[in-house]
Write a protein that holds these residues in place. Structure first.
Motif, PDB file in Angstrom:
ATOM      1  N   ILE A 194       8.898  32.749  35.933  1.00  0.00           N
ATOM      2  CA  ILE A 194       8.100  32.002  36.902  1.00  0.00           C
ATOM      3  C   ILE A 194       7.259  32.990  37.688  1.00  0.00           C
ATOM      4  N   VAL A 195       5.944  32.863  37.591  1.00  0.00           N
ATOM      5  CA  VAL A 195       5.053  33.795  38.285  1.00  0.00           C
ATOM      6  C   VAL A 195       4.511  33.199  39.578  1.00  0.00           C
ATOM      7  N   ALA A 196       4.579  31.882  39.730  1.00  0.00           N
ATOM      8  CA  ALA A 196       4.068  31.250  40.951  1.00  0.00           C
ATOM      9  C   ALA A 196       4.514  29.794  41.001  1.00  0.00           C
ATOM     10  N   PHE A 197       4.500  29.242  42.208  1.00  0.00           N
ATOM     11  CA  PHE A 197       4.686  27.813  42.435  1.00  0.00           C
ATOM     12  C   PHE A 197       3.390  27.228  42.978  1.00  0.00           C
ATOM     13  N   MET A 257       7.306  33.740  28.190  1.00  0.00           N
ATOM     14  CA  MET A 257       6.166  32.943  28.629  1.00  0.00           C
ATOM     15  C   MET A 257       6.104  32.962  30.158  1.00  0.00           C
ATOM     16  N   ARG A 258       4.900  33.143  30.693  1.00  0.00           N
ATOM     17  CA  ARG A 258       4.697  33.163  32.142  1.00  0.00           C
ATOM     18  C   ARG A 258       4.410  31.741  32.620  1.00  0.00           C
ATOM     19  N   LEU A 259       5.262  31.249  33.512  1.00  0.00           N
ATOM     20  CA  LEU A 259       5.180  29.871  33.969  1.00  0.00           C
ATOM     21  C   LEU A 259       4.671  29.776  35.393  1.00  0.00           C
ATOM     22  N   VAL A 260       3.788  28.817  35.629  1.00  0.00           N
ATOM     23  CA  VAL A 260       3.470  28.369  36.980  1.00  0.00           C
ATOM     24  C   VAL A 260       4.121  27.001  37.133  1.00  0.00           C
ATOM     25  N   ILE A 261       4.982  26.847  38.116  1.00  0.00           N
ATOM     26  CA  ILE A 261       5.693  25.590  38.338  1.00  0.00           C
ATOM     27  C   ILE A 261       4.929  24.758  39.358  1.00  0.00           C
ATOM     28  N   PHE A 262       4.492  23.569  38.955  1.00  0.00           N
ATOM     29  CA  PHE A 262       3.832  22.642  39.874  1.00  0.00           C
ATOM     30  C   PHE A 262       4.843  21.541  40.189  1.00  0.00           C
ATOM     31  N   GLY A 263       5.391  21.600  41.389  1.00  0.00           N
ATOM     32  CA  GLY A 263       6.417  20.651  41.798  1.00  0.00           C
ATOM     33  C   GLY A 263       7.763  21.335  41.872  1.00  0.00           C
ATOM     34  N   SER A 279       5.778  33.456  45.322  1.00  0.00           N
ATOM     35  CA  SER A 279       4.765  32.872  46.199  1.00  0.00           C
ATOM     36  C   SER A 279       4.429  31.435  45.829  1.00  0.00           C
ATOM     37  N   VAL A 280       4.172  30.628  46.862  1.00  0.00           N
ATOM     38  CA  VAL A 280       3.745  29.243  46.691  1.00  0.00           C
ATOM     39  C   VAL A 280       2.254  29.166  47.015  1.00  0.00           C
ATOM     40  N   TYR A 281       1.462  28.613  46.082  1.00  0.00           N
ATOM     41  CA  TYR A 281       0.022  28.546  46.226  1.00  0.00           C
ATOM     42  C   TYR A 281      -0.444  27.093  46.310  1.00  0.00           C
ATOM     43  N   ALA A 282      -1.631  26.911  46.865  1.00  0.00           N
ATOM     44  CA  ALA A 282      -2.306  25.622  46.767  1.00  0.00           C
ATOM     45  C   ALA A 282      -2.830  25.473  45.347  1.00  0.00           C
ATOM     46  N   PRO A 283      -2.871  24.258  44.798  1.00  0.00           N
ATOM     47  CA  PRO A 283      -3.403  24.074  43.436  1.00  0.00           C
ATOM     48  C   PRO A 283      -4.818  24.632  43.273  1.00  0.00           C
ATOM     49  N   GLN A 284      -5.612  24.596  44.354  1.00  0.00           N
ATOM     50  CA  GLN A 284      -6.981  25.088  44.287  1.00  0.00           C
ATOM     51  C   GLN A 284      -7.046  26.597  44.028  1.00  0.00           C
ATOM     52  N   GLU A 285      -5.918  27.278  44.186  1.00  0.00           N
ATOM     53  CA  GLU A 285      -5.886  28.729  43.970  1.00  0.00           C
ATOM     54  C   GLU A 285      -5.470  29.091  42.536  1.00  0.00           C
ATOM     55  N   ILE A 286      -5.353  28.108  41.671  1.00  0.00           N
ATOM     56  CA  ILE A 286      -4.843  28.344  40.326  1.00  0.00           C
ATOM     57  C   ILE A 286      -5.693  29.338  39.552  1.00  0.00           C
ATOM     58  N   GLU A 287      -6.995  29.379  39.808  1.00  0.00           N
ATOM     59  CA  GLU A 287      -7.874  30.244  39.023  1.00  0.00           C
ATOM     60  C   GLU A 287      -7.595  31.729  39.241  1.00  0.00           C
ATOM     61  N   GLN A 288      -6.936  32.076  40.330  1.00  0.00           N
ATOM     62  CA  GLN A 288      -6.634  33.483  40.585  1.00  0.00           C
ATOM     63  C   GLN A 288      -5.301  33.915  39.987  1.00  0.00           C
ATOM     64  N   LEU A 289      -4.594  32.983  39.334  1.00  0.00           N
ATOM     65  CA  LEU A 289      -3.276  33.294  38.771  1.00  0.00           C
ATOM     66  C   LEU A 289      -3.379  33.571  37.278  1.00  0.00           C
ATOM     67  N   SER A 290      -2.519  34.452  36.805  1.00  0.00           N
ATOM     68  CA  SER A 290      -2.433  34.763  35.380  1.00  0.00           C
ATOM     69  C   SER A 290      -1.148  34.132  34.831  1.00  0.00           C
ATOM     70  N   TYR A 291      -1.283  33.253  33.831  1.00  0.00           N
ATOM     71  CA  TYR A 291      -0.134  32.493  33.342  1.00  0.00           C
ATOM     72  C   TYR A 291      -0.371  32.061  31.909  1.00  0.00           C
ATOM     73  N   ASP A 292       0.699  31.632  31.264  1.00  0.00           N
ATOM     74  CA  ASP A 292       0.601  31.050  29.916  1.00  0.00           C
ATOM     75  C   ASP A 292       0.626  29.531  29.953  1.00  0.00           C
ATOM     76  N   CYS A 314      -8.460  23.513  34.672  1.00  0.00           N
ATOM     77  CA  CYS A 314      -7.362  24.011  33.831  1.00  0.00           C
ATOM     78  C   CYS A 314      -7.442  23.395  32.436  1.00  0.00           C
ATOM     79  N   GLU A 315      -7.045  24.150  31.435  1.00  0.00           N
ATOM     80  CA  GLU A 315      -7.035  23.662  30.063  1.00  0.00           C
ATOM     81  C   GLU A 315      -5.899  22.656  29.875  1.00  0.00           C
ATOM     82  N   ARG A 316      -6.222  21.504  29.273  1.00  0.00           N
ATOM     83  CA  ARG A 316      -5.193  20.469  29.059  1.00  0.00           C
ATOM     84  C   ARG A 316      -4.050  21.002  28.208  1.00  0.00           C
ATOM     85  N   GLY A 317      -4.361  21.857  27.234  1.00  0.00           N
ATOM     86  CA  GLY A 317      -3.334  22.370  26.339  1.00  0.00           C
ATOM     87  C   GLY A 317      -2.351  23.321  26.992  1.00  0.00           C
TER      88      GLY A 317
END
Length: 457
Positions: free
Chosen positions: A25-28, A1-7, A44-57, A78-81
């Protein structure tokens, strides 16, 4: 599973080694502009506003501000699920692994009822869950109690009484493909609000009853999932009950105003005949895990405000686990108790030990700031012991001040001390007050009546 870690702060550092090695982990994400555009662990560490350009599960939130971060992500589309709390993520690592503990009983009965609770230990809700199992067993029903995990001593003690336990670590967040074994049971009772996600998943496939016991602090702990729970309620396949009026009001205030019926508990009658002994002093006790919500400091403050003669004549006991929750608070309680004459810290006791211990107690004191009922008060009343309870406790509804117990203003150590002084001044009346407390138990909290209520549910 491809993870984006927020925090990526303290919670991430403490739990980094627990991440599944098969997940990548594909991004923070970080709201700190100074960290955005940098790298952490070569990622790489991104701003939350950049989430749409990331590919993740999945976006995995690892922060104490999970609710705010969840809302921020949803506002960004972002999808709640696909937003996961770290507690839910780590729970899922137990997916597919279960333990079964067979109860010691002759003539096995086909399991008819399943009772689900979040954890198995000597606190109120798990105790009422196993008492529910015993009440149903006594009426000829086969029962299994399921939980995410539990105290080994607790499981063994009640396994000896014939209860069968199933432990499944991911039970709180389980999906239906993990819960196929529920089809073996004709009735399912889910105990406690933290198991509401499990109850709602079951309700998508069959009828389920939920039994609430919670004080306000538990709803704060579950705030991350409140949006999902509110959206799923009311569900015609979920019948909601509460252990008392306070528990019902807490749910309606914290979650949703919907139909919540009352279902009070029962406890075994283990009273033995003991001659009434006339003593010089009195023994007061507070029973419960040492934690800020239980307010054991209030008891110590009240002891310090007693009439000096009574202070010297009394014994004041603290019973509970000093190492389970807020250890800093527990340390301060122990240090304060050590400076006070006739105050003793006795630590944690299992059920058999508590039943014997209660024989030494003259008056039980309930100091908790949030108590939807009070199992320890019910136990003391069953044994014919007077109780002093705070007015916010659900049990206060059953106590008539000075007649079958005592009620004081919660949080007011001065008023608690006055009630304790009254007990010393009217020591000869305590036996009659205790017998009336015992009558209250017989009227409302016997196992026989509990079993009948459960069958009606």
């Amino acid at each position: 599973m491809r993870l984006v870690i927020f925090g990526a702060g303290e919670i991430y550092r403490q739990n980094r080694s627990r991440l599944d090695e098969n997940d990548k982990i594909v991004a923070f994400l970080d709201n700190n502009s100074l960290l955005q555009g940098t790298e952490k662990e070569g990622i790489s560490v991104y701003a939350p506003q950049e989430i749409e350009q990331l590919s993740y599960d999945c976006i995995l939130i690892m922060s104490n501000y999970a609710v705010e971060m969840r809302d921020q992500l949803i506002e960004l589309g972002c999808e709640r699920g696909r937003i996961l709390h770290y507690l839910e993520y780590f729970s899922r690592q137990g997916l597919g692994r279960a333990e079964l503990f067979f109860g010691r009983q002759k003539g096995g009965r086909h399991p008819e009822y399943l009772i689900i609770v979040n954890w198995l230990d000597y606190t109120g809700a798990p105790m009422t869950a196993v008492y529910a199992a015993l009440a149903l067993q006594s009426r000829g029903h086969g029962v299994v109690v399921a939980a995410s995990g539990g105290d080994g001593r607790f499981i063994e003690e009640f396994r000896q009484k014939g209860i069968c336990f199933l432990l499944y670590p991911n039970l709180q967040y389980a999906r239906w493909d993990e819960l196929f074994w529920l089809e073996d049971f004709s009735k399912v009772l889910v105990v406690t609000y933290p198991m509401m996600l499990c109850a709602m998943e079951i309700a998508r496939h069959r009828k389920v009853s939920v039994w609430l016991h919670e004080s306000d602090c538990v709803y704060s702990y579950m705030e991350f999932w409140k949006d999902v729970i509110k959206e799923g309620l009311p569900d015609p396949d979920v019948d909601i009950y509460a252990v008392g009026k306070v528990a019902r009001e807490n749910f309606i205030r914290n979650v949703k105003d919907c139909s919540v019926k009352l279902l009070s508990y029962g406890i075994p009658d283990v009273r033995e005949a003991h001659p009434w002994e006339k003593k010089e002093g009195l023994t007061f006790a507070v029973v419960g895990t040492i934690s800020p919500v239980k307010q054991q400091h209030l008891f110590l403050e009240a002891v310090g405000k007693l009439d000096e003669v009574y202070n010297r004549a009394g014994r004041f006991l603290l019973v509970g686990d000093f190492d389970e929750y807020d250890t800093d608070y527990a340390r301060k309680i122990r240090e304060k108790a050590d400076t006070m004459e006739n105050v003793f810290c006795l630590g944690k006791m299992i059920r058999r030990e508590l039943n014997a211990f209660y024989q030494e107690v003259d008056v039980l004191v309930v100091t908790a700031m949030q108590e939807t009922m009070s199992l320890v008060a019910t136990e003391a009343m069953m044994l014919g012991k007077p109780c002093i309870v705070g007015d916010v406790a659900g049990m206060a509804e059953f106590i008539r001040n000075g007649e079958n117990g005592f009620v004081y203003e919660t949080g007011n150590s001065e008023e608690l001390a006055k009630q304790m002084n009254f007990c010393f001044e009217h020591k000869d009346a305590l036996r009659a007050i205790g017998e009336k407390a015992r009558s209250t138990y017989i009227q409302f909290f016997t196992m026989e009546d509990f079993g009948k209520r459960l069958e009606r549910v």
